[in-house]
Structure formats: structure tokens, C-alpha cells
Design a protein around this motif. Structure first.
Motif, PDB file in Angstrom:
ATOM      1  N   ALA A 168       0.850  -1.190   0.000  1.00 36.32           N
ATOM      2  CA  ALA A 168       0.000   0.000   0.000  1.00 36.32           C
ATOM      3  C   ALA A 168       0.886   1.241   0.000  1.00 36.32           C
ATOM      4  CB  ALA A 168      -0.931  -0.017   1.204  1.00 36.32           C
ATOM      5  N   GLN A 169       1.882   1.242  -0.869  1.00 33.19           N
ATOM      6  CA  GLN A 169       2.841   2.330  -1.016  1.00 33.19           C
ATOM      7  C   GLN A 169       3.462   2.233  -2.405  1.00 33.19           C
ATOM      8  OE1 GLN A 169       6.505   1.769   1.299  1.00 33.19           O
ATOM      9  NE2 GLN A 169       5.921  -0.379   1.610  1.00 33.19           N
ATOM     10  N   ARG A 170       4.087   3.303  -2.844  1.00 33.59           N
ATOM     11  CA  ARG A 170       4.810   3.262  -4.121  1.00 33.59           C
ATOM     12  C   ARG A 170       6.112   2.497  -3.917  1.00 33.59           C
ATOM     13  NH1 ARG A 170       2.667   5.604  -8.158  1.00 33.59           N
ATOM     14  NH2 ARG A 170       1.206   7.309  -7.908  1.00 33.59           N
ATOM     15  N   TYR A 171       6.442   1.666  -4.884  1.00 35.40           N
ATOM     16  CA  TYR A 171       7.707   0.933  -4.857  1.00 35.40           C
ATOM     17  C   TYR A 171       8.024   0.517  -6.278  1.00 35.40           C
ATOM     18  CZ  TYR A 171       4.707  -3.178  -5.155  1.00 35.40           C
ATOM     19  OH  TYR A 171       3.771  -4.102  -5.568  1.00 35.40           O
ATOM     20  N   ALA A 172       9.262   0.077  -6.482  1.00 40.13           N
ATOM     21  CA  ALA A 172       9.686  -0.356  -7.814  1.00 40.13           C
ATOM     22  C   ALA A 172      10.605  -1.551  -7.664  1.00 40.13           C
ATOM     23  CB  ALA A 172      10.412   0.762  -8.542  1.00 40.13           C
ATOM     24  N   TYR A 173      10.531  -2.464  -8.626  1.00 36.07           N
ATOM     25  CA  TYR A 173      11.503  -3.545  -8.763  1.00 36.07           C
ATOM     26  C   TYR A 173      12.510  -3.070  -9.802  1.00 36.07           C
ATOM     27  CZ  TYR A 173       7.664  -6.432  -6.905  1.00 36.07           C
ATOM     28  OH  TYR A 173       6.644  -6.951  -6.149  1.00 36.07           O
ATOM     29  N   VAL A 174      13.795  -3.145  -9.473  1.00 33.01           N
ATOM     30  CA  VAL A 174      14.833  -2.628 -10.366  1.00 33.01           C
ATOM     31  C   VAL A 174      15.943  -3.666 -10.498  1.00 33.01           C
ATOM     32  CG1 VAL A 174      16.503  -0.773 -10.738  1.00 33.01           C
ATOM     33  CG2 VAL A 174      14.316  -0.277  -9.626  1.00 33.01           C
ATOM     34  N   ASN A 175      16.436  -3.824 -11.720  1.00 31.99           N
ATOM     35  CA  ASN A 175      17.592  -4.675 -11.971  1.00 31.99           C
ATOM     36  C   ASN A 175      18.707  -3.812 -12.566  1.00 31.99           C
ATOM     37  OD1 ASN A 175      19.504  -6.554 -12.576  1.00 31.99           O
ATOM     38  ND2 ASN A 175      18.290  -7.655 -14.084  1.00 31.99           N
ATOM     39  N   PRO A 176      19.605  -3.278 -11.706  1.00 29.74           N
ATOM     40  CA  PRO A 176      20.681  -2.442 -12.223  1.00 29.74           C
ATOM     41  C   PRO A 176      21.889  -3.248 -12.704  1.00 29.74           C
ATOM     42  CG  PRO A 176      20.774  -2.473  -9.849  1.00 29.74           C
ATOM     43  CD  PRO A 176      19.564  -3.293 -10.256  1.00 29.74           C
ATOM     44  N   SER A 177      21.836  -4.562 -12.569  1.00 30.36           N
ATOM     45  CA  SER A 177      22.994  -5.394 -12.908  1.00 30.36           C
ATOM     46  C   SER A 177      23.011  -5.743 -14.395  1.00 30.36           C
ATOM     47  CB  SER A 177      22.978  -6.679 -12.079  1.00 30.36           C
ATOM     48  OG  SER A 177      22.023  -7.586 -12.594  1.00 30.36           O
ATOM     49  N   GLU A 178      24.001  -6.535 -14.779  1.00 32.37           N
ATOM     50  CA  GLU A 178      24.123  -6.972 -16.171  1.00 32.37           C
ATOM     51  C   GLU A 178      23.612  -8.383 -16.381  1.00 32.37           C
ATOM     52  OE1 GLU A 178      27.963  -6.134 -17.823  1.00 32.37           O
ATOM     53  OE2 GLU A 178      28.020  -4.150 -16.914  1.00 32.37           O
ATOM     54  N   LEU A 179      22.969  -8.967 -15.356  1.00 35.35           N
ATOM     55  CA  LEU A 179      22.384 -10.307 -15.443  1.00 35.35           C
ATOM     56  C   LEU A 179      20.891 -10.230 -15.182  1.00 35.35           C
ATOM     57  CD1 LEU A 179      25.042 -12.202 -13.288  1.00 35.35           C
ATOM     58  CD2 LEU A 179      24.910 -12.140 -15.790  1.00 35.35           C
ATOM     59  N   THR A 180      20.140 -11.128 -15.785  1.00 32.00           N
ATOM     60  CA  THR A 180      18.702 -11.180 -15.532  1.00 32.00           C
ATOM     61  C   THR A 180      18.469 -11.575 -14.078  1.00 32.00           C
ATOM     62  OG1 THR A 180      18.208 -11.753 -17.822  1.00 32.00           O
ATOM     63  CG2 THR A 180      16.544 -12.334 -16.181  1.00 32.00           C
ATOM     64  N   VAL A 181      17.522 -10.901 -13.437  1.00 31.08           N
ATOM     65  CA  VAL A 181      17.119 -11.263 -12.079  1.00 31.08           C
ATOM     66  C   VAL A 181      15.769 -11.972 -12.152  1.00 31.08           C
ATOM     67  CG1 VAL A 181      16.006  -9.036 -11.552  1.00 31.08           C
ATOM     68  CG2 VAL A 181      16.815 -10.453  -9.709  1.00 31.08           C
ATOM     69  N   ARG A 182      15.607 -13.014 -11.347  1.00 32.80           N
ATOM     70  CA  ARG A 182      14.352 -13.768 -11.290  1.00 32.80           C
ATOM     71  C   ARG A 182      13.921 -13.861  -9.829  1.00 32.80           C
ATOM     72  NH1 ARG A 182      14.075 -15.494 -16.338  1.00 32.80           N
ATOM     73  NH2 ARG A 182      15.972 -16.037 -17.437  1.00 32.80           N
ATOM     74  N   PHE A 183      12.602 -13.743  -9.625  1.00 34.26           N
ATOM     75  CA  PHE A 183      12.095 -13.851  -8.261  1.00 34.26           C
ATOM     76  C   PHE A 183      10.665 -14.354  -8.254  1.00 34.26           C
ATOM     77  CE2 PHE A 183      11.569  -9.493  -9.719  1.00 34.26           C
ATOM     78  CZ  PHE A 183      10.331  -9.071  -9.254  1.00 34.26           C
ATOM     79  N   ILE A 184      10.282 -14.860  -7.098  1.00 34.38           N
ATOM     80  CA  ILE A 184       8.913 -15.324  -6.858  1.00 34.38           C
ATOM     81  C   ILE A 184       8.233 -14.226  -6.033  1.00 34.38           C
ATOM     82  CG2 ILE A 184       7.467 -17.092  -5.771  1.00 34.38           C
ATOM     83  CD1 ILE A 184       9.127 -18.153  -8.124  1.00 34.38           C
ATOM     84  N   ARG A 185       7.015 -13.944  -6.394  1.00 33.14           N
ATOM     85  CA  ARG A 185       6.250 -12.879  -5.724  1.00 33.14           C
ATOM     86  C   ARG A 185       4.901 -13.424  -5.300  1.00 33.14           C
ATOM     87  NH1 ARG A 185       2.783  -8.625  -8.818  1.00 33.14           N
ATOM     88  NH2 ARG A 185       2.408  -7.021  -7.262  1.00 33.14           N
ATOM     89  N   ASN A 186       4.560 -13.237  -4.023  1.00 38.46           N
ATOM     90  CA  ASN A 186       3.209 -13.519  -3.535  1.00 38.46           C
ATOM     91  C   ASN A 186       2.551 -12.188  -3.199  1.00 38.46           C
ATOM     92  OD1 ASN A 186       3.204 -16.355  -3.547  1.00 38.46           O
ATOM     93  ND2 ASN A 186       4.278 -16.420  -1.612  1.00 38.46           N
ATOM     94  N   VAL A 187       1.323 -12.003  -3.651  1.00 39.44           N
ATOM     95  CA  VAL A 187       0.523 -10.832  -3.302  1.00 39.44           C
ATOM     96  C   VAL A 187      -0.589 -11.335  -2.403  1.00 39.44           C
ATOM     97  CG1 VAL A 187      -0.940  -8.972  -4.155  1.00 39.44           C
ATOM     98  CG2 VAL A 187       1.035  -9.717  -5.505  1.00 39.44           C
ATOM     99  N   ILE A 188      -0.706 -10.751  -1.210  1.00 37.01           N
ATOM    100  CA  ILE A 188      -1.683 -11.195  -0.231  1.00 37.01           C
ATOM    101  C   ILE A 188      -2.666 -10.069   0.019  1.00 37.01           C
ATOM    102  CG2 ILE A 188      -2.004 -12.036   2.134  1.00 37.01           C
ATOM    103  CD1 ILE A 188       1.416 -12.253   0.789  1.00 37.01           C
ATOM    104  N   SER A 189      -3.941 -10.377  -0.089  1.00 35.55           N
ATOM    105  CA  SER A 189      -4.976  -9.370   0.193  1.00 35.55           C
ATOM    106  C   SER A 189      -6.009  -9.947   1.133  1.00 35.55           C
ATOM    107  CB  SER A 189      -5.636  -8.894  -1.084  1.00 35.55           C
ATOM    108  OG  SER A 189      -6.282  -9.946  -1.755  1.00 35.55           O
TER     109      SER A 189
END
Length: 189
Positions: A168-189
Motif C-alpha cells: 500500500a505504497q509506491r515501490y519499484a523492482y529494479v535490476n541495475p545489474s548486467e544479469l537477468t534477475v528472477r524472483f517469486i512474488r506472492n501478493v496477499i490481500s
């Protein structure tokens, strides 16, 4: 705005399902496009374009439409008869070829839990709009290093590290590196 469904693709199943489902739920409730737009805090043009399959729409605007219709986000983006446990639908694409978010499935919680896989191409970024109060996210990095940028801090998560936070706030996912980043995300409501 980059937090949109991939309508730039000629065949976006998520947008097609959203168009069909929004129209179906709206008509079941006897709402006009204008009434739904007012309830969701959007323009009638946005609702019309969504139902016609001719508009990019942010994930947060789809959340607002779901709330206005009294349904869950996943009810709008999956095939009408599909099981929430196996959705597997690309919901966002970034500028890089490796950047995408795929909604894998969802399960009931207070309201709903969504399971996502994400990848960000080197240099790519996803800027999120705030969710409603009561929404949270749980992130675990499976490859590379993810930066989560909040208003007053940036969290850097390496392989195997995780974060749990209110969305419930502004945020960003950022990849500043030279490799692909992968992640798992759960959204709970």
C-alpha cells in the motif's frame, strides 16, 4: 507507464480474458460502462477500451475494477471456467526481452493470495502503484540481485534473500545489474 498488461502483443490472453470477464460481470450486475467507471474511479473510455480489447491497462486499474465489481483480480484475468490454482498468464512485459511477470495461480486468504514468477532484464524496472490498505507482498530472489526501491529506502536482495512488505505504497523492482534477475512474488490481500 510500464505496469501494464502486454496488449502491445497481438494476442494477449490476459487482456482477452479481462475484456470478456469485465463485460460479463458488469452486465450481470446491470451496470453501464459509465457506472462501472465511476465506481472504479476510471474513465468510461478506459472501461470501453478494455472491453473492446484496445487499451493498455495498469494492474492497479484492474484491481480497482475488480473491487468495483466485487470480484477478485484473478477473476478478471483468467478464462471464465479456469481453476485459480493454475492460471499461468503473462501479465506484464518490460523493455528487455527477459522482463516479464507471470501470474501462476492464486489461493484464498483473507481475500486472495497470488503466486507470481518475475524476471527483469538487465537495466529494466517495474514501477508499482500503491495497492489498497491491507495488501502485502512476499518476494524471494531465485537468480541475480533485485533492488526494491521504496520512497525512503532501497532494499537489495541477493539469491535466496527475501522481503515482506506492505504494498500500500509506491515501490519499484529494479535490476541495475548486467544479469537477468528472477524472483517469486506472492501478493496477499
Amino acid at each position: 507507464m510500464r505496469n501494464i498488461l502486454p496488449s502491445q502483443e497481438t494476442s494477449s490472453p490476459a487482456l482477452a480474458h479481462a475484456a470478456e470477464n469485465v463485460r460479463r460481470y458488469r452486465q450481470q450486475q446491470g451496470l453501464s460502462q459509465s457506472e462501472l467507471a465511476t465506481r472504479a474511479g476510471l474513465s468510461r473510455r478506459m472501461i470501453n477500451g478494455l472491453e473492446a480489447g484496445s487499451v493498455n491497462i495498469s494492474l492497479s486499474n484492474l484491481d480497482a475494477i475488480a473491487l468495483a465489481l466485487g470480484v477478485r483480480f484473478v477473476d478478471l484475468v483468467r478464462p471464465a471456467q479456469a481453476d485459480n490454482r493454475d492460471i499461468r498468464s503473462v501479465m506484464w512485459r518490460g523493455a528487455g526481452a527477459d522482463s516479464q511477470a507471470m501470474l501462476l495461480g492464486a489461493a484464498p486468504a483473507g481475500n486472495m493470495v497470488e503466486l507470481w514468477t518475475w524476471s527483469l532484464h538487465p537495466g529494466d524496472r517495474y514501477d508499482a502503484e500503491p495497492d489498497a490498505q491491507g495488501f502485502s507482498e512476499m518476494i524471494v530472489v531465485t537468480a541475480g540481485t533485485l533492488h526494491i526501491v521504496f520512497e525512503h529506502e532501497t532494499r537489495q536482495l541477493a539469491l535466496g534473500e527475501f522481503a515482506i512488505f506492505s504494498s500500500a505504497q509506491r515501490y519499484a523492482y529494479v535490476n541495475p545489474s548486467e544479469l537477468t534477475v528472477r524472483f517469486i512474488r506472492n501478493v496477499i490481500s
